[in-house]
Motif scaffolding. Structure first.
Motif, short mmCIF file in Angstrom:
data_model
loop_
_atom_site.label_atom_id
_atom_site.label_comp_id
_atom_site.label_asym_id
_atom_site.label_seq_id
_atom_site.Cartn_x
_atom_site.Cartn_y
_atom_site.Cartn_z
N UNK A 24 50.93 -54.01 -54.27
CA UNK A 24 52.10 -53.34 -54.17
C UNK A 24 53.20 -53.61 -54.97
N UNK A 25 53.78 -53.39 -55.17
CA UNK A 25 55.32 -53.97 -56.10
C UNK A 25 56.60 -53.48 -55.18
N UNK A 26 56.57 -52.57 -54.93
CA UNK A 26 56.78 -51.73 -53.22
C UNK A 26 57.74 -52.82 -52.89
N UNK A 71 49.72 -41.57 -58.84
CA UNK A 71 50.30 -42.52 -58.17
C UNK A 71 50.62 -43.23 -57.21
N UNK A 72 50.03 -42.78 -56.34
CA UNK A 72 50.38 -42.91 -54.60
C UNK A 72 48.49 -43.69 -53.88
N UNK A 73 48.48 -44.26 -55.19
CA UNK A 73 47.25 -45.69 -54.88
C UNK A 73 47.28 -45.97 -56.16
N UNK A 74 46.78 -47.25 -55.63
CA UNK A 74 46.52 -48.57 -56.91
C UNK A 74 45.67 -47.98 -58.09
N UNK A 75 46.24 -47.90 -59.51
CA UNK A 75 45.63 -47.99 -60.96
C UNK A 75 46.27 -46.94 -61.58
N UNK A 116 49.36 -50.36 -47.73
CA UNK A 116 49.70 -48.95 -46.53
C UNK A 116 49.70 -48.37 -45.50
N UNK A 117 48.27 -48.71 -45.34
CA UNK A 117 48.21 -47.76 -44.07
C UNK A 117 48.06 -48.70 -43.17
N UNK A 139 41.65 -53.94 -50.80
CA UNK A 139 42.70 -54.83 -50.37
C UNK A 139 43.72 -53.68 -49.99
N UNK A 140 44.41 -52.75 -51.40
CA UNK A 140 45.58 -52.01 -51.40
C UNK A 140 45.49 -51.23 -50.60
#
Length: 404
Positions: free
Chosen positions: A209-211, A120-124, A282-283, A277-278
């Protein structure tokens, strides 16, 4: 835009029968004006201007009729709608269970390994697919809302022209966030307004990203002024965007990008665009704020070089958002044509098939030209030979036959 946590914070004390300190806090919270951000009006206006410019001829008029207004007039529609119906705030954000995270940012020491183990380091989900199953995406989050609103305009015969997605989307049959919205405001015009508004929000990276509460908890300082990351992206940056591309540049870019979207239904495109977009949040956003140890500076001092990168990123996303909006609106018009034709017992050749053939085939002259160069001279030689061996002139015989 306030994040979904804001209404939740207020609602958590509704069951209290006593006017406690926390109850007073809730009353104060409930009485405050509903904070609305998203792409601010400036951002939505930029996206709408680009989409309007790319809609041509009668398509522009048809969309205005469907919307009961033009795209530019909807730049603040999200704000006024959420002020009336706060529950709809949830539609503008991505949520999943468990939430994904940027590895190494805003986490405990062991969190990156835990998230990596969960995939889960990525969306979905673990496979990186977003679907409305309550885990990879909640049914009332932005992706699922987009799919649901588009579904109101989709026609089955046209959807069959596209390859079925490898992973089902599981479009929700209804959206709980609309529960308090009256039926008079759940019409095709309203659904289309929701769709174009959420298409704009899709291109704001922090919405995925809810973070750190979608960036509200991340602080930065720019030119001596402190902001939270979310308000900086949604209010400050849109006000400082450079001039939008010229009409000629937009047309050229749009023509170059459209073929990549032809072979997929809009609901599948929403998924692709969301993942695209997600990746950026992060990047390019949080990544620029790291201090080299995997955590964020608090507050982050935003240097001009990073600001210019973010400004360019926002410029690219608002331009792309306008182009994609025009593409989806054109597709909706095609679905409506099919619905009308089938209602009258007629079938139509699908635009999807036409686009696929056009994108994969050479122009007709490129195929027929070489054939004509070879076949026509050969045919004339054969006819002349036929006359020389006593068969007569074919054209003269045909003329005589027609007279008889």
């Amino acid at each position: 835009m306030s994040s979904p946590s804001q209404p939740t914070c207020c609602s958590s004390h509704r069951g209290s029968s006593r006017l406690t300190t926390r109850g007073v806090a809730w009353l104060i919270c409930a009485s405050l004006p509903f904070s609305v951000r998203s792409w601010s009006q400036n951002g939505h206006e930029r996206i709408a201007q680009i989409a309007e410019e790319l809609l041509v001829g009668k398509h522009k008029d048809q969309i205005r009729k469907l919307l009961d207004g033009d795209l530019l007039s909807l730049a603040n529609w999200e704000q006024t709608t959420k002020a009336k119906y706060p529950e709809t705030e949830a539609l503008h954000w991505h949520r999943q269970d468990p939430e994904w995270t940027c590895a190494g940012i805003n986490t405990k020491v062991d969190a990156p390994e835990v998230m990596k183990a969960l995939g889960l380091e990525h969306i979905g989900d673990k496979a990186g697919q977003i679907k409305c199953d309550g885990h990879a995406a909640e049914g009332g989050s932005i992706f699922c809302a987009l799919a649901s609103f588009f579904d109101h305009f989709a026609h089955d015969s046209l959807l069959k022209e596209y390859k079925a997605p490898k992973e089902p989307i599981e479009v929700p049959a209804s959206l709980a966030a609309l529960g308090k919205v009256p039926k008079s405001e759940q019409t095709p015009a309203h659904y289309l307004r929701w769709l174009v508004t959420l298409l704009g929000d899709l291109h704001q990276p922090l919405h995925w990203l809810r973070e750190r509460d979608y960036g509200r908890e991340a602080k930065l300082v720019y030119q001596g002024q402190e902001y939270d990351l979310l308000s900086f992206w949604e209010e400050y940056i849109p006000k400082h965007l450079p001039a939008r591309p010229t009409g000629e540049a937009l047309d050229r870019q749009y023509k170059d990008r459209r073929p990549a979207w032809w072979d997929k239904a809009p609901t599948e495109l929403f998924r692709d665009w969301a993942k695209e977009t997600a990746k950026v949040v992060c990047a390019e956003v949080y990544g620029a704020m790291e201090n080299g140890t995997g955590s964020l500076q608090a507050p982050f001092k935003l240097e001009e070089e990073v600001f210019q990168r973010w400004l360019k990123l926002a410029q690219d996303f608002t331009t792309l958002g306008g182009e994609r909006m025009a593409f989806v609106l054109d597709d909706i018009l095609e679905h409506r044509r099919h619905k009308a034709a089938h209602a009258h017992g007629r079938g139509l050749f699908t635009r999807a098939t036409h686009r696929q053939n056009k994108s994969r085939s050479r122009p007709a002259w490129a195929t027929n030209g070489p054939i004509a160069v070879i076949v026509v001279p050969g045919l004339l030689l054969a006819l002349r030979w036929h006359e020389q061996v006593g068969g007569g002139n074919v054209f003269r015989l045909a003329k005589t036959h027609l007279k008889v």
